[in-house]
Design a protein around this motif. Structure first.
Motif, PDB file in Angstrom:
ATOM      1  N   ASP A  31       0.644  -1.579  -0.070  1.00 11.81           N
ATOM      2  CA  ASP A  31      -0.002   0.053   0.100  1.00 11.81           C
ATOM      3  C   ASP A  31       0.874   1.344   0.060  1.00 11.81           C
ATOM      4  OD1 ASP A  31       0.973  -0.320   2.523  1.00 11.81           O
ATOM      5  OD2 ASP A  31      -0.938  -0.258   3.580  1.00 11.81           O
ATOM      6  N   PHE A  32       2.095   1.313  -0.440  1.00 13.46           N
ATOM      7  CA  PHE A  32       3.080   2.452  -0.031  1.00 13.46           C
ATOM      8  C   PHE A  32       2.690   3.460  -0.956  1.00 13.46           C
ATOM      9  CE2 PHE A  32       6.753   4.534  -1.948  1.00 13.46           C
ATOM     10  CZ  PHE A  32       7.335   4.915  -0.592  1.00 13.46           C
ATOM     11  N   GLY A  33       2.320   3.211  -2.357  1.00 12.21           N
ATOM     12  CA  GLY A  33       1.771   4.331  -3.067  1.00 12.21           C
ATOM     13  C   GLY A  33       0.726   4.966  -2.578  1.00 12.21           C
ATOM     14  N   ARG A  34      -0.270   4.492  -1.912  1.00 12.28           N
ATOM     15  CA  ARG A  34      -1.543   5.164  -1.455  1.00 12.28           C
ATOM     16  C   ARG A  34      -1.096   5.644  -0.002  1.00 12.28           C
ATOM     17  NH1 ARG A  34      -5.417   3.058   1.690  1.00 12.28           N
ATOM     18  NH2 ARG A  34      -4.227   0.909   1.442  1.00 12.28           N
ATOM     19  N   MET A  35      -0.218   5.229   0.768  1.00 13.30           N
ATOM     20  CA  MET A  35      -0.309   5.703   2.075  1.00 13.30           C
ATOM     21  C   MET A  35       0.568   6.965   1.987  1.00 13.30           C
ATOM     22  SD  MET A  35      -1.578   4.055   4.541  1.00 13.30           S
ATOM     23  CE  MET A  35      -0.685   3.775   5.907  1.00 13.30           C
ATOM     24  N   ILE A  36       1.484   7.216   1.064  1.00 13.30           N
ATOM     25  CA  ILE A  36       2.365   8.272   1.257  1.00 13.30           C
ATOM     26  C   ILE A  36       1.817   9.528   1.100  1.00 13.30           C
ATOM     27  CG2 ILE A  36       4.628   7.298   0.493  1.00 13.30           C
ATOM     28  CD1 ILE A  36       4.313   8.549  -2.177  1.00 13.30           C
ATOM     29  N   TYR A  37       0.366   9.419   0.506  1.00 14.64           N
ATOM     30  CA  TYR A  37      -0.492  10.762   0.352  1.00 14.64           C
ATOM     31  C   TYR A  37      -1.596  10.978   1.586  1.00 14.64           C
ATOM     32  CZ  TYR A  37       1.699  11.410  -4.027  1.00 14.64           C
ATOM     33  OH  TYR A  37       2.918  11.837  -4.979  1.00 14.64           O
ATOM     34  N   SER A  38      -1.563   9.839   2.369  1.00 18.51           N
ATOM     35  CA  SER A  38      -2.294   9.960   3.480  1.00 18.51           C
ATOM     36  C   SER A  38      -1.675  10.793   4.679  1.00 18.51           C
ATOM     37  CB  SER A  38      -2.422   8.545   4.166  1.00 18.51           C
ATOM     38  OG  SER A  38      -1.422   8.092   5.008  1.00 18.51           O
ATOM     39  N   SER A  39      -2.507  11.180   5.522  1.00 21.01           N
ATOM     40  CA  SER A  39      -1.822  12.009   6.437  1.00 21.01           C
ATOM     41  C   SER A  39      -0.932  11.563   7.555  1.00 21.01           C
ATOM     42  CB  SER A  39      -3.133  12.676   7.393  1.00 21.01           C
ATOM     43  OG  SER A  39      -3.589  11.597   8.204  1.00 21.01           O
ATOM     44  N   GLY A  40      -1.040  10.283   7.612  1.00 23.61           N
ATOM     45  CA  GLY A  40       0.048   9.561   8.613  1.00 23.61           C
ATOM     46  C   GLY A  40       1.094   9.245   7.981  1.00 23.61           C
ATOM     47  N   GLY A  41       1.124   9.048   6.523  1.00 25.55           N
ATOM     48  CA  GLY A  41       2.453   8.906   5.699  1.00 25.55           C
ATOM     49  C   GLY A  41       2.604   7.328   5.585  1.00 25.55           C
ATOM     50  N   ALA A  42       3.480   6.962   4.976  1.00 21.52           N
ATOM     51  CA  ALA A  42       3.775   5.620   4.647  1.00 21.52           C
ATOM     52  C   ALA A  42       4.979   5.022   5.381  1.00 21.52           C
ATOM     53  CB  ALA A  42       4.230   5.456   3.070  1.00 21.52           C
ATOM     54  N   PRO A  43       4.709   4.024   5.965  1.00 17.57           N
ATOM     55  CA  PRO A  43       5.942   3.433   6.761  1.00 17.57           C
ATOM     56  C   PRO A  43       6.968   2.600   5.768  1.00 17.57           C
ATOM     57  CG  PRO A  43       4.148   1.977   7.031  1.00 17.57           C
ATOM     58  CD  PRO A  43       3.910   3.100   6.152  1.00 17.57           C
ATOM     59  N   ILE A  44       8.272   2.947   5.794  1.00 15.73           N
ATOM     60  CA  ILE A  44       9.332   2.123   5.001  1.00 15.73           C
ATOM     61  C   ILE A  44      10.156   1.423   6.115  1.00 15.73           C
ATOM     62  CG2 ILE A  44      11.270   2.154   3.484  1.00 15.73           C
ATOM     63  CD1 ILE A  44      10.202   4.924   2.484  1.00 15.73           C
ATOM     64  N   GLN A  45       9.936   0.216   6.089  1.00 21.64           N
ATOM     65  CA  GLN A  45      10.712  -0.680   6.909  1.00 21.64           C
ATOM     66  C   GLN A  45      12.250  -0.740   6.536  1.00 21.64           C
ATOM     67  OE1 GLN A  45       9.438  -4.793   7.288  1.00 21.64           O
ATOM     68  NE2 GLN A  45      10.281  -5.076   9.472  1.00 21.64           N
ATOM     69  N   VAL A  46      13.000  -0.535   7.181  1.00 18.23           N
ATOM     70  CA  VAL A  46      14.661  -0.658   6.800  1.00 18.23           C
ATOM     71  C   VAL A  46      14.941  -1.684   7.923  1.00 18.23           C
ATOM     72  CG1 VAL A  46      16.548   0.447   6.729  1.00 18.23           C
ATOM     73  CG2 VAL A  46      14.493   1.618   6.127  1.00 18.23           C
ATOM     74  N   ILE A  47      15.691  -2.806   7.395  1.00 17.74           N
ATOM     75  CA  ILE A  47      16.544  -3.646   8.218  1.00 17.74           C
ATOM     76  C   ILE A  47      18.101  -3.393   7.883  1.00 17.74           C
ATOM     77  CG2 ILE A  47      17.077  -6.155   8.899  1.00 17.74           C
ATOM     78  CD1 ILE A  47      13.903  -6.551   8.359  1.00 17.74           C
ATOM     79  N   ILE A  48      18.981  -3.326   8.752  1.00  9.33           N
ATOM     80  CA  ILE A  48      20.181  -3.095   8.654  1.00  9.33           C
ATOM     81  C   ILE A  48      21.175  -4.265   9.302  1.00  9.33           C
ATOM     82  CG2 ILE A  48      22.216  -1.545   9.307  1.00  9.33           C
ATOM     83  CD1 ILE A  48      20.212   0.009   7.940  1.00  9.33           C
ATOM     84  N   GLU A  49      21.981  -4.675   8.464  1.00  3.72           N
ATOM     85  CA  GLU A  49      22.848  -5.779   8.897  1.00  3.72           C
ATOM     86  C   GLU A  49      23.916  -5.104   9.834  1.00  3.72           C
ATOM     87  OE1 GLU A  49      25.093  -7.745   9.913  1.00  3.72           O
ATOM     88  OE2 GLU A  49      26.333  -8.382   8.279  1.00  3.72           O
ATOM     89  N   GLY A  50      23.461  -5.237  11.073  1.00  6.01           N
ATOM     90  CA  GLY A  50      24.151  -4.555  12.318  1.00  6.01           C
ATOM     91  C   GLY A  50      25.651  -5.234  13.093  1.00  6.01           C
ATOM     92  N   SER A  51      26.058  -6.054  12.131  1.00  3.23           N
ATOM     93  CA  SER A  51      27.231  -6.729  12.993  1.00  3.23           C
ATOM     94  C   SER A  51      28.333  -5.866  12.760  1.00  3.23           C
ATOM     95  CB  SER A  51      27.563  -8.099  12.431  1.00  3.23           C
ATOM     96  OG  SER A  51      27.524  -8.190  10.980  1.00  3.23           O
ATOM     97  N   ASP A  52      28.661  -5.066  11.613  1.00  2.00           N
ATOM     98  CA  ASP A  52      29.435  -3.999  11.614  1.00  2.00           C
ATOM     99  C   ASP A  52      28.879  -2.622  11.969  1.00  2.00           C
ATOM    100  OD1 ASP A  52      31.029  -1.830  10.758  1.00  2.00           O
ATOM    101  OD2 ASP A  52      31.778  -2.651   9.350  1.00  2.00           O
ATOM    102  N   ALA A  53      28.894  -2.114  13.354  1.00  2.00           N
ATOM    103  CA  ALA A  53      28.033  -1.253  13.545  1.00  2.00           C
ATOM    104  C   ALA A  53      28.003  -0.091  12.947  1.00  2.00           C
ATOM    105  CB  ALA A  53      28.188  -0.934  15.100  1.00  2.00           C
ATOM    106  N   ASN A  54      29.428   0.413  12.515  1.00  2.00           N
ATOM    107  CA  ASN A  54      30.054   1.711  11.978  1.00  2.00           C
ATOM    108  C   ASN A  54      29.189   1.847  10.655  1.00  2.00           C
ATOM    109  OD1 ASN A  54      31.003   4.210  12.362  1.00  2.00           O
ATOM    110  ND2 ASN A  54      32.688   3.334  10.949  1.00  2.00           N
ATOM    111  N   THR A  55      29.361   0.750   9.866  1.00  2.00           N
ATOM    112  CA  THR A  55      28.700   0.769   8.568  1.00  2.00           C
ATOM    113  C   THR A  55      27.549   0.590   8.561  1.00  2.00           C
ATOM    114  OG1 THR A  55      30.642  -0.622   7.783  1.00  2.00           O
ATOM    115  CG2 THR A  55      28.836  -0.609   6.400  1.00  2.00           C
ATOM    116  N   GLY A  56      26.800  -0.088   9.643  1.00  2.00           N
ATOM    117  CA  GLY A  56      25.440   0.183   9.645  1.00  2.00           C
ATOM    118  C   GLY A  56      24.948   1.347   9.994  1.00  2.00           C
ATOM    119  N   ARG A  57      25.503   1.964  10.907  1.00  2.00           N
ATOM    120  CA  ARG A  57      24.895   3.272  11.250  1.00  2.00           C
ATOM    121  C   ARG A  57      25.179   4.299   9.875  1.00  2.00           C
ATOM    122  NH1 ARG A  57      27.038   4.721  16.358  1.00  2.00           N
ATOM    123  NH2 ARG A  57      25.428   3.782  17.319  1.00  2.00           N
ATOM    124  N   LEU A  58      26.350   4.233   9.288  1.00  2.00           N
ATOM    125  CA  LEU A  58      26.350   5.046   7.763  1.00  2.00           C
ATOM    126  C   LEU A  58      25.408   4.652   6.815  1.00  2.00           C
ATOM    127  CD1 LEU A  58      30.014   4.921   6.736  1.00  2.00           C
ATOM    128  CD2 LEU A  58      28.953   6.776   7.088  1.00  2.00           C
TER     129      LEU A  58
END
Lengths: 386, 369
Positions: A119-146
C-alpha cells in the motif's frame, strides 16, 4: 719530539670525547650497513605502509548492496527504486518478496533491506504517511549507522522531488547547513595519512633502537666496551645519533609522500613540522633504547617492542578513535602514549596551520617524555657485569 | 619420532618461558590490552564538546537547543556572542562543533520559510566530524517531524522504521571486541614464533639442531606446537573476558569458533615461522614480524571494511589469514553462523597454513648465512 711528549698526558676531555663518539658512531654505521634491516626499517616501512594505508583504508562506504523489496510495483515505488539505483552509495537488487531479501541478507549478499509494502503508493499521500521498513545488517555497527544515514538521505531527497512534481514544495523546516573546517571536501586520507605518519614513526623509532643495546649485552661486546675509556653517555649517544639520522630520513620520506602522493594540504610551516617530528623521533628512539636496556636480550626486547608500540599507537592515539569519547580511565592511559601528542600536532600543522594553543602543550608533553625516556635510559644503563 | 618432537617442544617452552620478563610479556599485556582497547576502540561518540551561537530570541530556537543539551552525546562548553569568538574555540579543540542560529530563525520557521541551522565542525578528524554531524542531523529530524506534525500540509510523507539485526543498538563494542580477539591472538603467536628460529640462527644453535637426526618436519612440529598451545590458552582467556566482562553475545557454536581458531593459528604460526626462518638475525625477524603484523591488521577489516578498499587492495587481503578469522569471529559471535556457512573462510586459512609451514621447513635447510 715535543709533540709526542705533549700528547702523552690524557688529552683534553672534550676532544677525546668527540673522538671516541666519532668512533662509536662509525662503528654503528658500519653495523647498519652490514645488516641492512635498519635501513629497511627506516625507508621501506614508511614507504610500503603509507602506500597500503593511503590507498587501502577508507571509511567511506560506496556501492553498498541493498535488497529493495517492492511488493506492488507502481509509479511511486519505481521512482523511489530509481533514486536508489542512481545513488553512488548503493547497488540495489529488487525483490518482490520479503523472504527472498532475508535470504540474501543471511547469505551476506545484502547489507540492508528496504521494504516497501503493497500500500506504499497510497499511503504516502495519507495524513499519517507511509512506513518504510528498513533492516540493517548491524554486525558492523559503524557501517550499519552510515548505511542507515544514506538510506534516510535518499528517501528525503526523493520525497522532496515528488512534492516538486506535484507543484508543492517540501522543504524541511530546519535546514542543517554543515561547514567542515580544515577538511571541507571530507577526504578521509587528509586525516588518516598524518595520523599514520605518527603510527609509523612510533614503529620506526622503537624498532631501530630496541635491539641495539640488547644486542651488545647478548653478544658480550658491551663488556668489551666497558673496559675502554668510553662513558655510558657516549655509548648511548653513539647509538642514538646514527638512528636519529636514519629516522629523520624516513620521516622526510613519509612527509613527502603525504604531500606529493596523497596531496594532503600542508597549511602550517614545514620547519615547525620538522622540529616537532625531530622531538617525537627522540621520544620514540628513547623508548626503544629503554626497552633495550631493561630487556638485556634481543628476544625479550623484540617482544616488548611488538607489544608496546603498534597497537597502543594505533588504537589509543586518537588517530582513528576519538579520545574524548573514551571512558575517563582510558583517557588517562592515553596520556602515556607519545603518539597521542604527535597525532594532534600533525593533524593541526597539516590541516589547520600553526595553531599555538594546540602545538605548545603537545610539544611540551613530548619534551617531558623525551627527557624521561632518555634520562631513565641513562640511569639504568650502567657499566656492570652480571 | 614423537619423543624427539616432545623433547624439542619442551626445549622451546623453556626457551620462551624461562626468562621471567618473557613470561610477563606473554601473559600480562594481552589481557590489559583487551580491557583498555575494548573500552577505547569505539566509533560511538559521547560528551562531544559543542558551543552555541544563538542570535535568535524565539521559542523555536530554545526548543531545538534544549533537545541538543539533553542529549547524552553532546556537552555544551561555551556560549558565543560574536563571530570573532568562533575560530579560537574550534582551532584550540575546545569545541568540536559550533551551532549557529541566525536572528531570523524562529520568524522564518513561523512563516514557513526554511530556517538555516549553521553547524561548523572541526574536520581535522573527518570521521569523527561526520559521525557528530549525523547525530545532529537526527536531532534536527526529530525537531522537524514534531514541527511538521503541528502544520497541515498535503505533501507526500514517508517515514523510516529502522531495525538493526544482530546488533540492535548498533553498538561499536560488539563489533570491535571480537575483532580484538583476532588481533591479540595474532600478536601473541608472532611473539612466540617470529624470533624463535632467528634467535637460534644468530646464536648458532640452529646448526646444531640441523645435524641431529631430526627431520625438518619434526623440527617444524616442535617449533609450531608450543605456539599452538600458548595461542589456544591466550585466545580462550581473551574470549572469556569478551563474553563475561564486555558481555558480547556469543550466539554460535564453540566448536565452530575453535575450528576457526585452530586454522587461524595454523596459518599465523606458519607465517611466523616462515619469517623467522628467512631471518638471519633477530632484528630481521622483528622487522619481518612488523612488516606482516601491521598490514595484516590494517587490511583485516578490523577498523575499516574491506568492501570500501579499492579492488587491487581487496585482492591483496586474500592472502591475509586475519581477514578470514575476523569474519569467523564476528559471524560466530553476533550472528550464530553455522559451521557450513563458514567453509569459504576455513579453507583459505588451512591452505595458507600448509604452504607457509612447508616453506618454513624447506627454509630450515636451504637458508644459510
Amino acid at each position: 719530539m715535543s709533540e709526542t711528549s705533549q700528547s702523552l698526558p690524557p688529552p683534553p676531555v672534550r676532544f677525546g670525547s668527540l673522538m671516541r663518539m666519532n668512533g662509536l658512531i662509525r662503528k654503528e654505521f658500519l653495523q647498519i650497513l652490514r645488516d641492512p634491516s635498519s635501513i629497511a626499517i627506516a625507508f621501506l616501512m614508511p614507504f610500503f605502509l603509507l602506500l597500503l594505508f593511503g590507498y587501502g583504508v577508507s571509511l567511506d562506504a560506496e556501492h553498498v548492496p541493498v535488497a529493495l523489496v517492492v511488493e506492488a510495483p507502481d509509479p511511486e515505488t519505481a521512482s523511489l527504486a530509481g533514486s536508489f539505483m542512481a545513488s553512488r552509495y548503493f547497488s540495489p537488487t529488487v525483490y518482490s518478496r520479503m523472504s527472498e531479501a532475508i535470504t540474501a541478507m543471511n547469505e551476506r549478499r545484502a547489507d540492508a533491506i528496504v521494504h516497501l509494502r503493497s500500500d506504499f503508493g497510497r499511503m504516502i499521500y495519507s495524513s499519517g504517511g507511509a512506513p518504510i521498513q528498513v533492516i540493517i545488517e548491524g554486525s558492523d555497527a559503524n557501517t550499519g549507522r552510515l548505511v542507515s544515514g544514506y538510506i534516510e538521505g535518499t528517501v528525503q531527497i526523493w520525497l522532496a522531488q515528488q512534492a516538486r512534481f506535484k507543484g508543492q514544495s517540501l522543504q524541511a523546516p530546519v535546514d542543517m547547513r554543515p561547514r567542515i573546517w580544515f577538511n571541507s571536501e571530507v577526504r578521509s586520507q587528509n586525516f588518516l595519512v598524518p595520523g599514520l605518519i605518527a603510527v609509523i614513526m612510533t614503529l620506526i623509532g622503537a624498532l631501530l633502537t630496541s635491539m641495539v643495546v640488547a644486542r651488545e649485552w647478548e653478544r658480550g661486546t658491551m663488556e668489551a666496551l666497558a673496559v675502554t675509556p668510553v662513558t655510558m653517555t657516549e655509548i648511548l649517544l653513539g647509538k642514538l645519533i646514527p638512528y636519529f639520522i636514519l629516522g629523520m630520513g624516513g620521516m622526510i620520506l613519509a612527509v613527502s609522500m603525504a604531500y606529493f602522493l596523497f596531496e594532503v594540504p600542508l597549511r602550517g610551516s614545514l620547519w615547525l613540522l620538522i622540529a616537532t617530528s625531530a622531538l617525537f623521533l627522540l621520544v620514540a628512539l628513547g623508548m626503544g633504547l629503554l626497552i633495550s636496556i631493561i630487556a638485556r636480550n634481543q628476544f625479550v626486547a623484540g617482544q616488548v617492542a611488538i607489544i608496546v608500540t603498534f597497537l597502543p599507537a594505533f588504537i589509543l592515539s586518537g588517530f582513528i578513535f576519538d579520545i574524548a569519547s573514551m571512558p575517563v580511565g582510558v583517557q588517562v592511559i592515553t596520556h602515556l602514549i607519545a603518539a597521542r601528542y604527535y597525532v594532534a600536532i600533525l593533524q593541526t600543522i597539516f590541516l589547520a596551520g600553526d595553531i599555538w594553543s594546540v602545538i605548545v602543550p603537545n610539544t611540551m608533553a613530548l619534551f617531558v617524555m623525551a627527557v624521561f625516556f632518555l634520562g631513565v635510559s641513562r640511569r639504568k644503563a650502567r657499566k656492570r657485569l652480571d | 619420532m614423537w619423543r624427539r618432537i616432545v623433547a624439542l617442544m619442551r626445549k622451546e617452552f623453556l626457551a620462551i618461558l624461562k626468562d621471567k620478563k618473557s613470561r610477563i610479556v606473554l601473559i600480562g599485556p594481552p589481557i590489559i590490552q583487551l580491557l583498555v582497547f575494548g573500552y577505547a576502540a569505539t566509533y560511538d561518540l559521547n560528551q562531544v564538546p559543542f558551543a552555541v551561537y544563538n542570535e535568535d530570541q524565539g521559542e523555536a530556537s530554545r526548543d531545538l537547543l534544549a533537545k541538543l543539551r539533553l542529549s547524552p552525546t553532546f556537552h555544551e562548553v561555551a556560549i558565543v556572542t560574536h563571530d570573532a569568538e568562533i575560530a579560537p574555540l574550534i582551532d584550540s579543540k575546545k569545541a568540536l562543533l559550533l551551532i549557529h542560529l541566525g536572528p531570523d530563525f524562529s520568524r522564518n520557521l513561523d512563516q514557513g520559510i526554511p530556517a538555516p541551522l549553521q553547524v561548523i565542525v572541526d574536520g581535522r578528524n573527518s570521521n569523527t566530524a561526520m559521525i557528530a554531524l549525523n547525530y545532529i542531523q537526527s536531532i534536527v529530524e526529530v525537531f522537524n517531524k514534531e514541527w511538521n506534525a503541528t502544520q497541515q500540509l498535503g505533501t507526500p510523507r514517508a517515514y523510516l522504521v529502522i531495525r538493526a539485526w544482530f546488533n540492535p543498538n548498533l553498538e561499536s563494542r560488539w563489533f570491535i571486541v571480537p575483532g580484538i580477539i583476532g588481533l591479540l591472538t595474532l600478536v601473541v603467536t608472532m611473539l612466540v614464533t617470529a624470533l624463535s628460529v632467528a634467535r637460534e640462527r644468530e646464536q648458532g644453535t640452529f646448526d646444531q639442531l640441523l645435524v641431529t637426526p631430526m627431520r625438518p618436519t619434526e623440527i617444524v612440529l616442535g617449533k609450531a606446537l608450543p605456539g599452538f598451545i600458548i595461542g589456544f590458552a591466550e585466545a580462550t582467556l581473551i574470549m572469556v573476558v569478551a563474553v563475561y566482562w564486555f558481555r558480547v553475545p556469543l550466539l554460535g557454536h564453540l566448536v565452530t569458533l575453535y575450528i576457526g581458531l585452530f586454522l587461524f593459528l595454523l596459518s599465523a604460526i606458519g607465517v611466523g615461522l616462515m619469517i623467522s626462518s628467512i631471518s638471519l638475525t633477530q632484528q630481521q625477524g622483528l622487522l619481518g614480524a612488523f612488516l606482516f603484523l601491521v598490514p595484516s591488521i590494517i587490511l583485516s577489516g578490523f577498523t575499516t571494511p574491506i568492501a570500501n578498499m579499492p579492488p587491487a587492495v581487496q585482492y591483496v587481503t586474500y592472502i591475509n589469514p586475519l581477514r578470514y578469522f575476523m569474519v569467523v569471529l564476528r559471524a560466530v559471535f553476533l550472528q550464530g553462523a553455522p559451521f557450513l556457512s563458514l567453509l569459504n573462510q576455513f579453507w583459505p586459512m588451512a591452505l595458507i597454513g600448509i604452504v607457509t609451514l612447508s616453506l618454513a621447513g624447506w627454509l630450515f635447510r636451504h637458508r644459510m648465512s
